[in-house]
Design a protein around this motif. Structure first.
Motif, PDB file in Angstrom:
ATOM      1  N   LYS A 223       2.229 -39.165 -38.746  1.00  0.00           N
ATOM      2  CA  LYS A 223       1.444 -37.936 -38.697  1.00  0.00           C
ATOM      3  C   LYS A 223       2.220 -36.771 -39.295  1.00  0.00           C
ATOM      4  CE  LYS A 223      -0.215 -34.046 -36.564  1.00  0.00           C
ATOM      5  NZ  LYS A 223       0.422 -32.707 -36.475  1.00  0.00           N
ATOM      6  N   GLN A 224       3.500 -36.676 -38.948  1.00  0.00           N
ATOM      7  CA  GLN A 224       4.322 -35.606 -39.483  1.00  0.00           C
ATOM      8  C   GLN A 224       4.432 -35.704 -41.003  1.00  0.00           C
ATOM      9  OE1 GLN A 224       8.222 -35.372 -37.716  1.00  0.00           O
ATOM     10  NE2 GLN A 224       8.894 -33.701 -39.021  1.00  0.00           N
ATOM     11  N   LYS A 225       4.573 -36.921 -41.504  1.00  0.00           N
ATOM     12  CA  LYS A 225       4.685 -37.111 -42.942  1.00  0.00           C
ATOM     13  C   LYS A 225       3.372 -36.761 -43.646  1.00  0.00           C
ATOM     14  CE  LYS A 225       7.402 -40.184 -45.802  1.00  0.00           C
ATOM     15  NZ  LYS A 225       7.988 -41.545 -45.947  1.00  0.00           N
ATOM     16  N   CYS A 226       2.243 -37.123 -43.041  1.00  0.00           N
ATOM     17  CA  CYS A 226       0.943 -36.769 -43.609  1.00  0.00           C
ATOM     18  C   CYS A 226       0.772 -35.260 -43.690  1.00  0.00           C
ATOM     19  CB  CYS A 226      -0.182 -37.381 -42.779  1.00  0.00           C
ATOM     20  SG  CYS A 226      -0.377 -39.160 -42.961  1.00  0.00           S
ATOM     21  N   ASP A 227       1.253 -34.567 -42.663  1.00  0.00           N
ATOM     22  CA  ASP A 227       1.186 -33.104 -42.667  1.00  0.00           C
ATOM     23  C   ASP A 227       2.033 -32.523 -43.796  1.00  0.00           C
ATOM     24  OD1 ASP A 227      -0.468 -33.206 -40.487  1.00  0.00           O
ATOM     25  OD2 ASP A 227       1.068 -32.636 -39.029  1.00  0.00           O
ATOM     26  N   GLU A 228       3.218 -33.072 -43.973  1.00  0.00           N
ATOM     27  CA  GLU A 228       4.101 -32.596 -45.037  1.00  0.00           C
ATOM     28  C   GLU A 228       3.485 -32.812 -46.419  1.00  0.00           C
ATOM     29  OE1 GLU A 228       7.625 -34.821 -44.302  1.00  0.00           O
ATOM     30  OE2 GLU A 228       8.235 -33.629 -42.546  1.00  0.00           O
ATOM     31  N   LYS A 230       0.334 -32.867 -46.940  1.00  0.00           N
ATOM     32  CA  LYS A 230      -0.953 -32.170 -46.931  1.00  0.00           C
ATOM     33  C   LYS A 230      -2.118 -33.125 -47.223  1.00  0.00           C
ATOM     34  CE  LYS A 230       0.744 -27.532 -47.983  1.00  0.00           C
ATOM     35  NZ  LYS A 230       2.095 -27.809 -47.490  1.00  0.00           N
ATOM     36  N   ASN A 232      -5.456 -35.409 -46.217  1.00  0.00           N
ATOM     37  CA  ASN A 232      -6.665 -35.198 -45.412  1.00  0.00           C
ATOM     38  C   ASN A 232      -6.674 -36.228 -44.279  1.00  0.00           C
ATOM     39  OD1 ASN A 232      -9.181 -34.529 -44.436  1.00  0.00           O
ATOM     40  ND2 ASN A 232     -10.312 -35.392 -46.170  1.00  0.00           N
ATOM     41  N   THR A 234      -6.528 -37.208 -40.193  1.00  0.00           N
ATOM     42  CA  THR A 234      -6.795 -36.857 -38.798  1.00  0.00           C
ATOM     43  C   THR A 234      -6.028 -37.822 -37.905  1.00  0.00           C
ATOM     44  OG1 THR A 234      -9.014 -36.012 -39.295  1.00  0.00           O
ATOM     45  CG2 THR A 234      -8.572 -36.696 -37.019  1.00  0.00           C
ATOM     46  N   TYR A 235      -5.217 -37.284 -37.016  1.00  0.00           N
ATOM     47  CA  TYR A 235      -4.438 -38.120 -36.105  1.00  0.00           C
ATOM     48  C   TYR A 235      -4.863 -37.831 -34.677  1.00  0.00           C
ATOM     49  CZ  TYR A 235      -0.430 -40.076 -33.567  1.00  0.00           C
ATOM     50  OH  TYR A 235       0.370 -40.788 -32.711  1.00  0.00           O
TER      51      TYR A 235
END
Length: 263
Positions: A223-228, A230, A232, A234-235
């Motif tokens: 999740k943190q990596k997906c945020d970094e 950017k 799309n 949803t976790y």
């Protein structure tokens, strides 16, 4: 070689007739035949093109696992999806093994299963999704990363997103050639270490993991990596463990999510 050796049609009746089909594939990419269970919505013949959901099962399961969790026919009727449940052959992890020539599941999926489903059924090309649980959660995201252009979105529940979490377990060592714990092969085939290939991709991803699950820490890291990146993505982090009650709750949330993504 014939890829499709038999189709078993199961007829059921509830207000109107509909059919479930079990397709048995014989493939040079797999060590044995693969059975795929397809669930079509009732009144399928009267409907136009329909969205598709590929659902991949977990380690030690088979093509029947998802139906035992969620009643796939009920979901096909309620959401109007064609639901495709292939067999991951117990421990394939839906990968191309680097050491076993007859364990090339990725090739089977993209070269045989996916195109055959599109050819045989009334598939809406704009609405093809893939998800799975545990081993299948990893497989769904991994296949999406490989060819995102073939899907409209992807999901995972309780996914083993870091293969190194399964060192010494889940048939992974044999599949990868028994590499040492620090071998790069663990990263080469892991969702966590390949997710950066989706940078710039805007297609929706949904993944979740129960707070008591042994894969929970790695899903939080994903999740943190997906945020970094950017993405799309949803976790959902919620109470639960690595078990059937959790997956039954999760798949309902995922179908609601993907229904809202339909084009």
């Amino acid at each position: 070689m014939k890829k499709l050796i038999i189709i078993i049609t199961i007829l059921s009746f509830c207000c109107s007739a509909y059919a479930q089909e079990q397709i048995i594939y014989q493939s040079k990419n797999l060590p044995k035949a693969d059975t795929t269970w397809v669930f079509k919505p009732k009144n399928y013949k009267k409907l136009g093109k329909l969205p598709v959901m590929f659902l991949l099962h977990g380690y030690s399961g088979n093509y029947k696992q998802w139906n035992g969790i969620m009643d796939a026919q009920k979901y096909a009727d309620e959401y109007g999806f064609i639901i495709v449940c292939p067999d991951g052959l117990f421990s394939s992890w839906y990968l191309n093994s680097p050491v076993k020539a007859d364990w090339q599941y990725e090739n089977f999926f993209f070269d045989e299963l996916y195109p055959n489903i599109k050819q045989k059924y009334k598939v809406d090309d704009q609405n093809i999704f893939i998800s799975g649980l545990s081993m299948g959660g990893h497989g769904a995201l991994y296949l999406f990363i490989k060819k995102p252009e073939l899907f409209s979105g992807a999901g995972s529940t309780s996914g083993g997103v870091k293969l190194s979490d399964g060192f010494g377990k889940f048939g992974l060592g044999e599949l990868l050639g028994n590499p040492l714990a620090d071998n790069e092969l663990w990263k080469k085939f892991s969702v966590y270490d390949n997710i950066d290939k989706l940078k710039g991709n805007t297609k929706p991803i949904i993944f979740d993991c129960g707070a008591s699950d042994f894969f929970y820490a790695s899903n939080n890291q994903l999740k943190q990596k997906c945020d970094e990146l950017k993405l799309n993505a949803t976790y959902i982090s919620q109470p639960g463990a690595h078990n059937k009650p959790y997956w039954a709750k999760s798949i309902k949330q995922q179908f609601e999510f993907f229904k809202n993504q339909l084009k």
